[in-house]
Scaffold this motif. Sequence first.
Motif, PDB file in Angstrom:
ATOM      1  N   HIS A 177      11.599  -5.410  -5.061  1.00 29.64           N
ATOM      2  CA  HIS A 177      12.227  -5.014  -6.119  1.00 29.64           C
ATOM      3  C   HIS A 177      11.164  -4.543  -7.394  1.00 29.64           C
ATOM      4  CE1 HIS A 177      15.218  -8.072  -4.385  1.00 29.64           C
ATOM      5  NE2 HIS A 177      16.063  -7.374  -4.840  1.00 29.64           N
ATOM      6  N   THR A 178       9.915  -4.336  -6.876  1.00 26.35           N
ATOM      7  CA  THR A 178       9.028  -3.488  -7.482  1.00 26.35           C
ATOM      8  C   THR A 178       8.921  -2.257  -7.259  1.00 26.35           C
ATOM      9  OG1 THR A 178       7.917  -5.624  -7.732  1.00 26.35           O
ATOM     10  CG2 THR A 178       6.809  -3.666  -8.589  1.00 26.35           C
ATOM     11  N   GLU A 179       8.970  -1.085  -8.415  1.00 27.60           N
ATOM     12  CA  GLU A 179       9.100   0.417  -7.965  1.00 27.60           C
ATOM     13  C   GLU A 179       7.624   0.802  -8.015  1.00 27.60           C
ATOM     14  OE1 GLU A 179      11.695   1.896  -8.328  1.00 27.60           O
ATOM     15  OE2 GLU A 179      13.119   0.684  -9.186  1.00 27.60           O
ATOM     16  N   ASP A 180       7.498   1.707  -7.506  1.00 22.96           N
ATOM     17  CA  ASP A 180       6.277   2.450  -6.999  1.00 22.96           C
ATOM     18  C   ASP A 180       4.990   2.448  -7.999  1.00 22.96           C
ATOM     19  OD1 ASP A 180       7.476   2.977  -4.540  1.00 22.96           O
ATOM     20  OD2 ASP A 180       7.400   5.208  -4.723  1.00 22.96           O
ATOM     21  N   ASP A 189       0.777  -1.185  -0.265  1.00 21.91           N
ATOM     22  CA  ASP A 189      -0.106   0.088   0.157  1.00 21.91           C
ATOM     23  C   ASP A 189       0.859   1.344   0.014  1.00 21.91           C
ATOM     24  OD1 ASP A 189      -2.770   1.129   0.216  1.00 21.91           O
ATOM     25  OD2 ASP A 189      -1.917   1.879   2.075  1.00 21.91           O
ATOM     26  N   VAL A 190       1.962   1.215   0.703  1.00 19.52           N
ATOM     27  CA  VAL A 190       2.833   2.324   0.750  1.00 19.52           C
ATOM     28  C   VAL A 190       3.489   2.799  -0.518  1.00 19.52           C
ATOM     29  CG1 VAL A 190       4.920   3.152   1.626  1.00 19.52           C
ATOM     30  CG2 VAL A 190       3.390   2.189   3.137  1.00 19.52           C
ATOM     31  N   LYS A 191       3.935   1.655  -1.294  1.00 17.57           N
ATOM     32  CA  LYS A 191       4.494   1.712  -2.818  1.00 17.57           C
ATOM     33  C   LYS A 191       3.405   1.797  -3.719  1.00 17.57           C
ATOM     34  CE  LYS A 191       8.340  -0.305  -3.218  1.00 17.57           C
ATOM     35  NZ  LYS A 191       9.404  -1.439  -3.865  1.00 17.57           N
ATOM     36  N   GLN A 192       2.097   1.892  -3.247  1.00 17.65           N
ATOM     37  CA  GLN A 192       0.803   1.831  -4.255  1.00 17.65           C
ATOM     38  C   GLN A 192       1.029   0.741  -5.100  1.00 17.65           C
ATOM     39  OE1 GLN A 192       1.000   5.988  -5.556  1.00 17.65           O
ATOM     40  NE2 GLN A 192      -0.365   6.434  -3.797  1.00 17.65           N
ATOM     41  N   LEU A 193       1.203  -0.470  -4.984  1.00 19.59           N
ATOM     42  CA  LEU A 193       1.304  -1.673  -5.939  1.00 19.59           C
ATOM     43  C   LEU A 193      -0.095  -2.295  -6.074  1.00 19.59           C
ATOM     44  CD1 LEU A 193       4.541  -3.445  -4.559  1.00 19.59           C
ATOM     45  CD2 LEU A 193       4.332  -1.724  -6.136  1.00 19.59           C
ATOM     46  N   THR A 194      -0.304  -2.853  -7.388  1.00 17.26           N
ATOM     47  CA  THR A 194      -1.582  -3.249  -7.588  1.00 17.26           C
ATOM     48  C   THR A 194      -1.135  -4.834  -7.637  1.00 17.26           C
ATOM     49  OG1 THR A 194      -1.907  -1.442  -9.325  1.00 17.26           O
ATOM     50  CG2 THR A 194      -3.325  -3.544  -9.421  1.00 17.26           C
ATOM     51  N   LEU A 195      -2.145  -5.372  -6.941  1.00 16.29           N
ATOM     52  CA  LEU A 195      -2.218  -7.055  -6.777  1.00 16.29           C
ATOM     53  C   LEU A 195      -3.288  -7.644  -7.706  1.00 16.29           C
ATOM     54  CD1 LEU A 195      -0.966  -9.524  -5.346  1.00 16.29           C
ATOM     55  CD2 LEU A 195      -2.611  -9.083  -3.634  1.00 16.29           C
ATOM     56  N   HIS A 196      -2.966  -8.507  -8.572  1.00 16.73           N
ATOM     57  CA  HIS A 196      -3.780  -9.265  -9.389  1.00 16.73           C
ATOM     58  C   HIS A 196      -3.967 -10.921  -8.875  1.00 16.73           C
ATOM     59  CE1 HIS A 196      -4.407  -6.056 -12.102  1.00 16.73           C
ATOM     60  NE2 HIS A 196      -3.110  -5.767 -12.109  1.00 16.73           N
ATOM     61  N   SER A 256       4.696 -13.372 -10.221  1.00 16.54           N
ATOM     62  CA  SER A 256       5.088 -12.423 -11.193  1.00 16.54           C
ATOM     63  C   SER A 256       5.208 -10.888 -10.780  1.00 16.54           C
ATOM     64  CB  SER A 256       4.835 -12.391 -12.567  1.00 16.54           C
ATOM     65  OG  SER A 256       3.429 -12.262 -12.632  1.00 16.54           O
ATOM     66  N   ASP A 257       6.277  -9.985 -10.997  1.00 16.71           N
ATOM     67  CA  ASP A 257       6.246  -8.670 -10.812  1.00 16.71           C
ATOM     68  C   ASP A 257       6.894  -7.938 -12.091  1.00 16.71           C
ATOM     69  OD1 ASP A 257       9.258  -8.434 -10.606  1.00 16.71           O
ATOM     70  OD2 ASP A 257       8.976  -9.387  -8.893  1.00 16.71           O
ATOM     71  N   ASN A 258       6.542  -6.774 -12.060  1.00 16.33           N
ATOM     72  CA  ASN A 258       7.246  -5.795 -13.376  1.00 16.33           C
ATOM     73  C   ASN A 258       8.232  -5.053 -12.579  1.00 16.33           C
ATOM     74  OD1 ASN A 258       5.551  -4.054 -12.039  1.00 16.33           O
ATOM     75  ND2 ASN A 258       4.548  -3.379 -13.814  1.00 16.33           N
ATOM     76  N   GLY A 259       8.932  -5.504 -11.859  1.00 18.13           N
ATOM     77  CA  GLY A 259      10.131  -4.539 -11.311  1.00 18.13           C
ATOM     78  C   GLY A 259      11.247  -4.737 -11.792  1.00 18.13           C
ATOM     79  N   LYS A 260      12.401  -4.604 -11.220  1.00 19.48           N
ATOM     80  CA  LYS A 260      13.956  -4.363 -11.767  1.00 19.48           C
ATOM     81  C   LYS A 260      14.434  -5.527 -12.420  1.00 19.48           C
ATOM     82  CE  LYS A 260      15.050  -1.655  -7.710  1.00 19.48           C
ATOM     83  NZ  LYS A 260      16.035  -1.499  -6.432  1.00 19.48           N
ATOM     84  N   GLU A 281      14.137 -10.866 -16.523  1.00 18.74           N
ATOM     85  CA  GLU A 281      14.798  -9.963 -17.373  1.00 18.74           C
ATOM     86  C   GLU A 281      14.805  -8.628 -16.771  1.00 18.74           C
ATOM     87  OE1 GLU A 281      13.701  -9.999 -21.748  1.00 18.74           O
ATOM     88  OE2 GLU A 281      12.311 -11.936 -21.191  1.00 18.74           O
ATOM     89  N   ILE A 282      16.080  -8.186 -16.817  1.00 19.13           N
ATOM     90  CA  ILE A 282      16.150  -6.680 -16.757  1.00 19.13           C
ATOM     91  C   ILE A 282      15.217  -5.703 -16.934  1.00 19.13           C
ATOM     92  CG2 ILE A 282      17.840  -4.837 -16.319  1.00 19.13           C
ATOM     93  CD1 ILE A 282      18.844  -7.323 -14.661  1.00 19.13           C
ATOM     94  N   SER A 283      14.584  -4.833 -16.170  1.00 18.53           N
ATOM     95  CA  SER A 283      13.687  -3.922 -16.371  1.00 18.53           C
ATOM     96  C   SER A 283      12.381  -4.381 -16.855  1.00 18.53           C
ATOM     97  CB  SER A 283      14.008  -2.915 -17.425  1.00 18.53           C
ATOM     98  OG  SER A 283      15.507  -2.390 -17.074  1.00 18.53           O
ATOM     99  N   LYS A 284      12.165  -5.899 -17.006  1.00 20.49           N
ATOM    100  CA  LYS A 284      10.926  -6.377 -17.384  1.00 20.49           C
ATOM    101  C   LYS A 284      10.302  -7.193 -16.225  1.00 20.49           C
ATOM    102  CE  LYS A 284      11.694  -6.792 -22.209  1.00 20.49           C
ATOM    103  NZ  LYS A 284      11.533  -7.761 -23.365  1.00 20.49           N
ATOM    104  N   GLY A 285      10.820  -7.458 -15.248  1.00 19.32           N
ATOM    105  CA  GLY A 285      10.171  -8.070 -14.151  1.00 19.32           C
ATOM    106  C   GLY A 285      10.822  -9.557 -13.995  1.00 19.32           C
ATOM    107  N   THR A 286      10.295 -10.269 -12.791  1.00 15.88           N
ATOM    108  CA  THR A 286      10.653 -11.702 -12.429  1.00 15.88           C
ATOM    109  C   THR A 286       9.391 -12.514 -12.138  1.00 15.88           C
ATOM    110  OG1 THR A 286      12.546 -10.760 -11.462  1.00 15.88           O
ATOM    111  CG2 THR A 286      11.989 -13.011 -10.951  1.00 15.88           C
ATOM    112  N   GLN A 287       9.418 -13.558 -12.824  1.00 12.71           N
ATOM    113  CA  GLN A 287       8.554 -14.702 -12.486  1.00 12.71           C
ATOM    114  C   GLN A 287       9.026 -16.005 -11.798  1.00 12.71           C
ATOM    115  OE1 GLN A 287       7.496 -15.495 -16.727  1.00 12.71           O
ATOM    116  NE2 GLN A 287       5.193 -15.000 -16.134  1.00 12.71           N
ATOM    117  N   PHE A 288       8.226 -16.237 -10.606  1.00 12.30           N
ATOM    118  CA  PHE A 288       8.645 -17.475  -9.657  1.00 12.30           C
ATOM    119  C   PHE A 288       7.660 -18.713 -10.208  1.00 12.30           C
ATOM    120  CE2 PHE A 288      10.077 -13.531  -7.481  1.00 12.30           C
ATOM    121  CZ  PHE A 288      11.357 -13.896  -7.236  1.00 12.30           C
TER     122      PHE A 288
END
Length: 334
Positions: A243-246, A206-213, A266-270, A318-325
């Motif tokens: 590792h996910t930006e605001d 919530d602080v970083k205003q991340l969206t969760l799906h 997955s995220d769309n972080g660094k 991938e750099i700048s595209k995010g990470t998938q676990f």
Amino acid sequence: MLRNREIQLYMLVFIAITLTAIVAAIVLFSAHVALFVFVTAALLILCSLLFTKWRYNEIAKLSGYLRRITSGDYSLDLRDNHEGELSILKSDIYKVTLKLSEHSSLLQQDKVKLTNAISDISHQLKTPLTSMMVMADLLGDTKLEDSKRVEFTENIRVQLERIEWLVSSLLKLSKMDAGTVPFKKDTVYVAELVERAIQPVLVPMDVKQLTLHITGDKEVSFIGDFNWSTEALINIFKNCVEHTEDSGEISISFSENTLFTQIIISDNGKGIPKEDLPYIFKRFYKGKNAGEESIGIGLAMAYSIIKSQQGDFEVRSEISKGTQFFIKFYKRVI
């Protein structure tokens, strides 16, 4: 050999029987028959002594082998291709030697793990302890401003919480390494698991205003331990949030088929640099994009928990595209 009481008794009995047979041969037959009995008995005694001496030599060799094994020499191979009691005994001793060698190797590995664990703990505790000692000395200054006193006190509390989490995590990992963690085999519904695991990171999200799906059928499940699986997902979620930006996004999907239940986070972080990917599950490994407060133990714990439940854990990034676990819990281990 001749000093052995059993051999002495054996010789006395054999000689007594021989003398009795010679006397009986003289009385009943003739001196020639008595001589024949004497020669036959002497040859039997000689052959018996030679055979007994050979067995004693073999037993002496086995005793020597056992002394060498006792001193830690497990490289001996006593097996032979003959039949008989001694060959069976050699084979049994060889089997015991292999077992002792395996146990010795395992003990050595445990010593190395213990040494590494102590070294890791010492290294990780050194920084926060040093920081707390400095701040404790500053708090002893009567002229210290109240605002600074509050700041240092809060920093000490944060460092203590970090130490508590670190020690707790290392103890959990040590138990898993030792195989002493009793993982339950209950039916775990993934929707409930995700709901429980996401709770500790809702505030930082919530602080970083991340969206969760979150997408997945409520009936998707697997056989495992709910609490330990929650621990694993919490560490993965923390990594994603860190590792996910605001204003970024985190997605969670789960499904199952006849072979396995799969959870994709997955995220769309660094993203994680390619050179770091092979090492992200190693303890205390910190990649190039790791935060300053990162210890490098969260993903290692998640990996150990999932693997301990016969699961599979894979990361793509991938750099700048995010990470998938990708997490898979198999229906049946083949």
